[in-house]
Design an enzyme around this catalytic site. Structure first.
Site, PDB file in Angstrom:
ATOM      1  N   TYR A  90       0.877  -1.183   0.000  1.00  0.00           N
ATOM      2  CA  TYR A  90       0.000   0.000   0.000  1.00  0.00           C
ATOM      3  C   TYR A  90       0.907   1.224   0.000  1.00  0.00           C
ATOM      4  O   TYR A  90       1.866   1.289   0.770  1.00  0.00           O
ATOM      5  CB  TYR A  90      -0.883  -0.016   1.257  1.00  0.00           C
ATOM      6  CG  TYR A  90      -2.095   0.872   1.154  1.00  0.00           C
ATOM      7  CD1 TYR A  90      -3.156   0.540   0.323  1.00  0.00           C
ATOM      8  CD2 TYR A  90      -2.178   2.055   1.884  1.00  0.00           C
ATOM      9  CE1 TYR A  90      -4.269   1.352   0.227  1.00  0.00           C
ATOM     10  CE2 TYR A  90      -3.302   2.873   1.800  1.00  0.00           C
ATOM     11  CZ  TYR A  90      -4.340   2.505   0.976  1.00  0.00           C
ATOM     12  OH  TYR A  90      -5.449   3.316   0.880  1.00  0.00           O
ATOM     13  N   ASN A 174     -15.190   4.295   4.419  1.00  0.00           N
ATOM     14  CA  ASN A 174     -16.069   3.782   3.364  1.00  0.00           C
ATOM     15  C   ASN A 174     -17.247   4.704   3.008  1.00  0.00           C
ATOM     16  O   ASN A 174     -17.427   5.013   1.821  1.00  0.00           O
ATOM     17  CB  ASN A 174     -16.533   2.367   3.724  1.00  0.00           C
ATOM     18  CG  ASN A 174     -15.354   1.404   3.745  1.00  0.00           C
ATOM     19  OD1 ASN A 174     -14.396   1.585   3.007  1.00  0.00           O
ATOM     20  ND2 ASN A 174     -15.396   0.405   4.594  1.00  0.00           N
ATOM     21  N   SER A 201     -19.343  -5.033  -1.019  1.00  0.00           N
ATOM     22  CA  SER A 201     -18.285  -4.540  -0.126  1.00  0.00           C
ATOM     23  C   SER A 201     -18.883  -3.441   0.747  1.00  0.00           C
ATOM     24  O   SER A 201     -19.988  -2.953   0.476  1.00  0.00           O
ATOM     25  CB  SER A 201     -17.121  -3.980  -0.952  1.00  0.00           C
ATOM     26  OG  SER A 201     -17.550  -2.825  -1.655  1.00  0.00           O
ATOM     27  N   LYS A 387     -17.318  -7.175   8.042  1.00  0.00           N
ATOM     28  CA  LYS A 387     -16.252  -6.289   8.517  1.00  0.00           C
ATOM     29  C   LYS A 387     -15.883  -6.703   9.935  1.00  0.00           C
ATOM     30  O   LYS A 387     -16.762  -6.909  10.776  1.00  0.00           O
ATOM     31  CB  LYS A 387     -16.825  -4.876   8.468  1.00  0.00           C
ATOM     32  CG  LYS A 387     -15.910  -3.752   8.674  1.00  0.00           C
ATOM     33  CD  LYS A 387     -14.810  -3.526   7.687  1.00  0.00           C
ATOM     34  CE  LYS A 387     -15.118  -3.068   6.298  1.00  0.00           C
ATOM     35  NZ  LYS A 387     -14.009  -3.254   5.357  1.00  0.00           N
TER      36      LYS A 387
HETATM   37  N1  LIG Z   1      -9.764   4.410  -2.808  1.00  0.00           N
HETATM   38  C1  LIG Z   1     -10.281   4.602  -1.611  1.00  0.00           C
HETATM   39  O1  LIG Z   1     -10.284   5.696  -1.055  1.00  0.00           O
HETATM   40  C2  LIG Z   1     -10.891   3.446  -0.908  1.00  0.00           C
HETATM   41  C3  LIG Z   1     -11.636   3.633   0.263  1.00  0.00           C
HETATM   42  C4  LIG Z   1     -12.218   2.517   0.856  1.00  0.00           C
HETATM   43  C5  LIG Z   1     -12.041   1.257   0.293  1.00  0.00           C
HETATM   44  N2  LIG Z   1     -11.280   1.147  -0.831  1.00  0.00           N
HETATM   45  C6  LIG Z   1     -11.087  -0.136  -1.502  1.00  0.00           C
HETATM   46  O2  LIG Z   1     -12.354  -0.621  -1.831  1.00  0.00           O
HETATM   47  C7  LIG Z   1     -12.321  -2.034  -1.815  1.00  0.00           C
HETATM   48  C8  LIG Z   1     -13.440  -2.526  -0.912  1.00  0.00           C
HETATM   49  O3  LIG Z   1     -13.160  -2.128   0.413  1.00  0.00           O
HETATM   50  P1  LIG Z   1     -14.184  -2.479   1.583  1.00  0.00           P
HETATM   51  O4  LIG Z   1     -13.621  -2.076   2.887  1.00  0.00           O
HETATM   52  O5  LIG Z   1     -15.510  -1.964   1.177  1.00  0.00           O
HETATM   53  O6  LIG Z   1     -14.136  -4.065   1.438  1.00  0.00           O
HETATM   54  P2  LIG Z   1     -14.876  -5.251   2.173  1.00  0.00           P
HETATM   55  O7  LIG Z   1     -16.119  -4.767   2.846  1.00  0.00           O
HETATM   56  O8  LIG Z   1     -13.849  -5.966   2.965  1.00  0.00           O
HETATM   57  O9  LIG Z   1     -15.348  -6.164   0.936  1.00  0.00           O
HETATM   58  C9  LIG Z   1     -14.423  -6.736   0.063  1.00  0.00           C
HETATM   59  C10 LIG Z   1     -15.112  -6.910  -1.279  1.00  0.00           C
HETATM   60  O10 LIG Z   1     -14.167  -7.347  -2.235  1.00  0.00           O
HETATM   61  C11 LIG Z   1     -14.757  -8.461  -2.946  1.00  0.00           C
HETATM   62  N3  LIG Z   1     -13.662  -9.318  -3.402  1.00  0.00           N
HETATM   63  C12 LIG Z   1     -12.702  -9.892  -2.663  1.00  0.00           C
HETATM   64  N4  LIG Z   1     -11.867 -10.588  -3.449  1.00  0.00           N
HETATM   65  C13 LIG Z   1     -12.323 -10.456  -4.707  1.00  0.00           C
HETATM   66  C14 LIG Z   1     -11.905 -10.953  -5.970  1.00  0.00           C
HETATM   67  N5  LIG Z   1     -10.820 -11.718  -6.087  1.00  0.00           N
HETATM   68  N6  LIG Z   1     -12.624 -10.622  -7.066  1.00  0.00           N
HETATM   69  C15 LIG Z   1     -13.720  -9.839  -6.960  1.00  0.00           C
HETATM   70  N7  LIG Z   1     -14.170  -9.337  -5.793  1.00  0.00           N
HETATM   71  C16 LIG Z   1     -13.483  -9.644  -4.687  1.00  0.00           C
HETATM   72  C17 LIG Z   1     -15.646  -9.126  -1.934  1.00  0.00           C
HETATM   73  O11 LIG Z   1     -16.583  -9.887  -2.607  1.00  0.00           O
HETATM   74  P3  LIG Z   1     -16.962 -11.388  -2.150  1.00  0.00           P
HETATM   75  O12 LIG Z   1     -18.092 -11.243  -1.161  1.00  0.00           O
HETATM   76  O13 LIG Z   1     -17.379 -12.006  -3.413  1.00  0.00           O
HETATM   77  O14 LIG Z   1     -15.738 -12.001  -1.545  1.00  0.00           O
HETATM   78  C18 LIG Z   1     -16.263  -7.891  -1.276  1.00  0.00           C
HETATM   79  O15 LIG Z   1     -17.280  -7.368  -2.082  1.00  0.00           O
HETATM   80  C19 LIG Z   1     -10.924  -2.425  -1.360  1.00  0.00           C
HETATM   81  O16 LIG Z   1     -10.138  -2.630  -2.516  1.00  0.00           O
HETATM   82  C20 LIG Z   1     -10.460  -1.198  -0.629  1.00  0.00           C
HETATM   83  O17 LIG Z   1      -9.058  -1.085  -0.579  1.00  0.00           O
HETATM   84  C21 LIG Z   1     -10.725   2.192  -1.438  1.00  0.00           C
END
Ligand SMILES: NC(=O)c1ccc[n+]([C@@H]2O[C@H](COP(=O)([O-])OP(=O)(O)OC[C@H]3O[C@@H](n4cnc5c(N)ncnc54)[C@H](OP(=O)(O)O)[C@@H]3O)[C@@H](O)[C@H]2O)c1
Length: 396
Positions: A90, A174, A201, A387
């Protein structure tokens, strides 16, 4: 169990407001006998969290400096980015700290809800903070997987208690990501369609709910699973208009069905946290002049966009990072963002994320606590589905 040790005073090499030891000769004597009342989840080298994380105990905090506050963390989530940071993939440089006997450690955790325990004089006057207030971190990487820390008063934002602990602990990453992505890229009006993947997610669910609150319609994609109908129902109960699986993207008749549902009002915004070939397939559902915003890459695959989309459909692609947003915006703007999310929560339009709370009990030894943290991380790595929120108790 009360433990006393010849402990060195707490010293942080990062810009937290712990007074320098040399400036506090009288306190040094007192701290050498301070008991190890606090605990933090730390690492000293990168790797899988289930292998490299451990817990350490450190002494009671001295009173905060004039512009600082001592806070006790109530609940701190484990987000994908936290794990990526421990893995060393990261793009954030975290600083090492010295806690108790342990030097050169990184304290895990970026997001969290804390209660103010004591306040420096300036912090009280300038920021109106007082004992018992609930605060969240307005500054990144505060080391929230810990019991108590001293933080700068300018780096915390007060949140009201009526939103509850879980919303408080998960409010800075989020929901604002979802809120900002729906606001800042395309001028969306009521009835417009938004397309997204990773819809189950925490961010995806916030997108669904905030979009519904604004009268926007969403087409949501998730991975197929045994209980896909249950997941579809859940996302629709949050306000998702339609839910499909990535498998549906390889079926021409389903694509035509989705297009007929959209009814000629093509989506102008695609929110992507997955990347890989499924995301490329989703592009065909976009209209002309649309914007693809990428904010994650859960598939760990690159994103490929056929050139024709740029030429003939005038597709725009960009990224969003909430951390960058915080760094580029003032304290007042951060507060305004938190207030906007609080208003949505209070209106009953944003549910708590599905979660599981893991308590690191104060009665355990550091070895037992380390084992519990590693087991928890193993479950998260295996895809816990919910979570996980950590509660790191003070050491008894
Ligand atoms: N850019 C930003 O500011 C920002 C802010 C917040 C979060 N994020 C990013 O957003 C993403 C989600 O975060 P979160 O906290 O909401 O996550 P989360 O609640 O932990 O959920 C993870 C998600 O990823 C999916 N996933 C996991 N492995 C996968 C794969 N190989 N192919 C497709 N889908 C997959 C899961 O689906 P399944 O149920 O099918 O496993 C679930 O929908 C992460 O990449 C995080 O780093 C970015």
């Amino acid at each position: 169990m009360l433990r006393t040790v010849n402990s060195p005073v707490l010293r942080l090499s990062r810009p937290f407001h712990i007074p320098r030891v040399s400036s506090l000769p009288t306190r040094k004597l007192a701290t050498t006998l301070r008991r190890l009342a606090n605990r933090a989840v730390v690492y000293s080298s990168n790797g899988e969290p289930s292998s490299v994380l451990s817990t350490i105990s450190y002494p009671d905090l001295p009173p905060p400096p004039p512009d600082g506050v001592n806070v006790e963390f109530l609940l701190s989530p484990i987000n994908p980015a936290d794990r990526n940071l421990v893995q060393g993939v990261y793009p954030v440089k975290k600083q090492t700290e010295t806690l108790g006997h342990s030097s050169g450690v990184y304290v895990g955790g970026n997001e969290g809800l804390a209660i103010v325990k004591s306040v420096g004089e300036e912090a009280q006057q300038q920021f109106g903070l007082k004992e018992g207030d609930w605060v969240v971190m307005g500054k990144q990487q505060a080391g929230t997987w810990s019991s108590e820390r001293c933080v700068g008063a300018q780096d915390v934002i007060k949140v009201p208690k009526d939103i509850g602990e879980v919303h408080g602990a998960t409010i800075t990453v989020n929901p604002p990501t979802a809120y900002n992505m729906l606001r800042d890229f395309v001028n969306l009006k009521e009835g417009d369609w938004v397309l997204q993947n990773g819809a189950n997610s925490a961010v995806g669910e916030a997108v669904i709910q905030i979009a519904a609150h604004r009268g926007l319609r969403t087409i949501n994609f998730v991975r197929n699973r045994t209980d896909i109908d249950g997941l579809k129902q859940h996302l629709q109960s949050l306000g998702g208009t339609h839910v499909f699986t990535y498998d549906d993207l390889s079926d021409k008749s389903t694509i035509n069905h989705i297009k007929s549902l959209i009814g000629g009002s093509d989506p102008k915004l695609l929110l992507n946290c997955v990347s890989g070939k499924d995301t490329t397939s989703m592009l065909r559902l976009l209209g002309a002049d649309a914007t693809l915003v990428s904010y994650g890459a859960m598939s760990k695959q690159p994103l490929s966009v056929p050139t024709s989309y740029f030429i003939f459909k005038n597709l725009k692609t960009c990224g969003f990072w909430q951390s960058r947003w915080y760094n580029e915006h003032s304290r007042e703007e951060r507060e305004a963002l938190m207030n906007a999310i609080v208003d949505i929560i209070r209106a009953g339009k944003l549910r708590e994320p599905e979660h599981e709370t893991v308590t690191i009990p104060g009665s355990t030894s550091d070895e037992e606590a380390t084992q519990l943290v590693r087991e928890t991380m193993r479950k998260v790595e295996d895809g816990a589905g919910r979570k996980v929120l950590l509660r790191v108790e003070n050491v008894e």
